[in-house]
Scaffold this active site. Structure first.
Site, PDB file in Angstrom:
ATOM      1  N   ASP A   3       0.871  -1.174   0.000  1.00  0.00           N
ATOM      2  CA  ASP A   3       0.000   0.000   0.000  1.00  0.00           C
ATOM      3  C   ASP A   3       0.906   1.221   0.000  1.00  0.00           C
ATOM      4  O   ASP A   3       1.651   1.434   0.953  1.00  0.00           O
ATOM      5  CB  ASP A   3      -0.892  -0.034   1.250  1.00  0.00           C
ATOM      6  N   GLU A  40      -6.709  -1.262  -3.694  1.00  0.00           N
ATOM      7  CA  GLU A  40      -7.135   0.118  -3.455  1.00  0.00           C
ATOM      8  C   GLU A  40      -6.768   1.019  -4.620  1.00  0.00           C
ATOM      9  O   GLU A  40      -5.696   0.884  -5.203  1.00  0.00           O
ATOM     10  CB  GLU A  40      -6.449   0.646  -2.183  1.00  0.00           C
ATOM     11  N   GLU A  86     -11.137   1.032  -0.921  1.00  0.00           N
ATOM     12  CA  GLU A  86     -10.203  -0.039  -0.601  1.00  0.00           C
ATOM     13  C   GLU A  86     -10.844  -1.250   0.056  1.00  0.00           C
ATOM     14  O   GLU A  86     -10.844  -1.385   1.265  1.00  0.00           O
ATOM     15  CB  GLU A  86      -9.029   0.463   0.233  1.00  0.00           C
ATOM     16  N   HIS A 104      -6.743  10.694   5.676  1.00  0.00           N
ATOM     17  CA  HIS A 104      -8.047  10.111   6.030  1.00  0.00           C
ATOM     18  C   HIS A 104      -9.033  11.220   6.328  1.00  0.00           C
ATOM     19  O   HIS A 104      -9.200  11.621   7.464  1.00  0.00           O
ATOM     20  CB  HIS A 104      -7.931   9.189   7.252  1.00  0.00           C
ATOM     21  N   ASP A 115      -3.501   7.350  -3.102  1.00  0.00           N
ATOM     22  CA  ASP A 115      -3.322   6.261  -2.138  1.00  0.00           C
ATOM     23  C   ASP A 115      -3.856   4.993  -2.805  1.00  0.00           C
ATOM     24  O   ASP A 115      -5.008   4.954  -3.224  1.00  0.00           O
ATOM     25  CB  ASP A 115      -4.146   6.622  -0.885  1.00  0.00           C
ATOM     26  N   HIS A 154     -11.990   6.041   2.214  1.00  0.00           N
ATOM     27  CA  HIS A 154     -12.012   7.338   2.892  1.00  0.00           C
ATOM     28  C   HIS A 154     -11.810   8.471   1.904  1.00  0.00           C
ATOM     29  O   HIS A 154     -11.341   8.245   0.784  1.00  0.00           O
ATOM     30  CB  HIS A 154     -10.885   7.368   3.930  1.00  0.00           C
TER      31      HIS A 154
HETATM   32 MN    MN Z   1      -3.756   2.822   1.232  1.00  0.00          MN
HETATM   33 MN    MN Z   2      -6.440   4.270   1.997  1.00  0.00          MN
END
Ligand code: MN
Ligand code: MN
Length: 298
Positions: A86, A283, A189, A165, A97, A157
């Site tokens: 990630d 994600e 995700e 976030h 992200d 998020h």
């Molecule tokens: Mn992530």
């Molecule tokens: Mn994330």
């Protein structure tokens, strides 16, 4: 959203895509996770900025594990491991992200495929004014149809400038929320598991973010804090701080302890499936605009 902002998100997405491609090639049996994390992060820095420490979580670990950089940190990837990568890229604070799961011996191929399908299906439900719960339902239904459970207490998020976030949260299961997507960036995700679908916090903490800038008396604590402040509120790892402060292990531990006592840092503890069941993740970040939706890195 302003064109400049949109372009920064797009650039972050392009870099994310390149680095993921690079990371896939670097994942080989017996590579140390420390080496892998450092290679990935060096590559990100060549093209943009780091949004958070690269999470390399294995098997029942869902998220927030990253090598700590101590001498005894010697986790080695085995071919049967289920590895989640990630990684976060930022361009002027605008973040992409995203995550993938890799399993070298293909033992968990079905779970990875189901997880990727859940993400793909969820993305088709995303757009300006669309219901968040429809995204969540899609994730839950897709995973269950394939024989897996979502991780109920993890989810997507919002993303905002220097904020990993932010609002809204995007659950990985039907939640009944009536909220709709507004203009802005989000990360979707899904996590799939062979277990019941709950993660709990492990005592291991490798990732932090700055909560308060207040200073501490301890000289080593001050040195660590000085480096932490450079992350502009985005998460950092013990490994980064250890490297950048150049403190010896004793000094580092004392300094970090003082900062923890003063509640200067927010912590992101490692998250593991409660029963030790296997966990996968995929994600992507999306830009939701009134006129269109852009999947970053596509
Ligand atoms: Mn992530
Ligand atoms: Mn994330």
């Amino acid at each position: 959203m302003e064109t400049k902002e949109i372009n920064n998100y797009k650039k972050a997405g392009e870099v994310w895509k390149n680095v993921i491609k690079f990371a896939r090639k670097k994942v080989v049996e017996e590579i140390s996770l420390l080496e892998l994390a450092e290679k990935i992060e060096t590559k990100i820095i060549e093209e943009a900025g780091l949004a958070f420490p690269t999470n390399l979580s294995l098997n029942e670990e869902a998220a927030h594990f990253t090598p700590n950089g101590k001498k005894e940190d010697d986790r080695i990837l085995k071919k049967e491991d289920l590895l989640k990568i990630d990684l976060g890229v930022q361009v002027e604070g605008y973040i992409c992200d995203g995550a993938i799961t890799i399993n070298l011996n293909n033992e968990h191929a079905k779970q990875i495929e189901a997880n990727e399908l859940a993400l793909e299906n969820a993305i088709t439900k995303a757009g300006f004014g669309k219901k968040i719960d429809d995204i969540s339902k899609e994730i839950e239904t897709t995973l269950k149809e394939k024989g897996f459970n979502p991780i109920y207490n993890l989810g997507g998020h919002g993303l905002a400038k220097n904020d990993i976030h932010s609002f809204p949260s995007i659950p990985n299961h039907a939640s009944g929320t009536t909220a709709v997507l507004e203009e802005g960036a989000i990360a979707i995700e899904p996590f799939a598991t062979t277990g019941k679908g709950i993660v709990s916090e492990s005592p291991q903490v490798e990732i932090f973010s700055l909560k308060e800038g207040k200073n501490v008396r301890n000289i080593y604590g001050r040195k660590i804090l000085e480096k932490a402040k450079k992350c502009s509120g985005l998460p950092f790892s013990e490994r980064w701080l250890r490297k950048e402060t150049k403190l010896n292990e004793f000094q580092f531990i004392i300094g970090l302890r003082e900062l923890m006592k003063a509640s200067v840092f927010e912590t992101f503890p490692g998250l593991k499936e409660v029963k030790g069941a296997m966990v996968t993740q995929s994600e992507k970040s999306l830009l939701i605009l009134e006129e269109k939706t852009i999947v970053l890195g596509e």
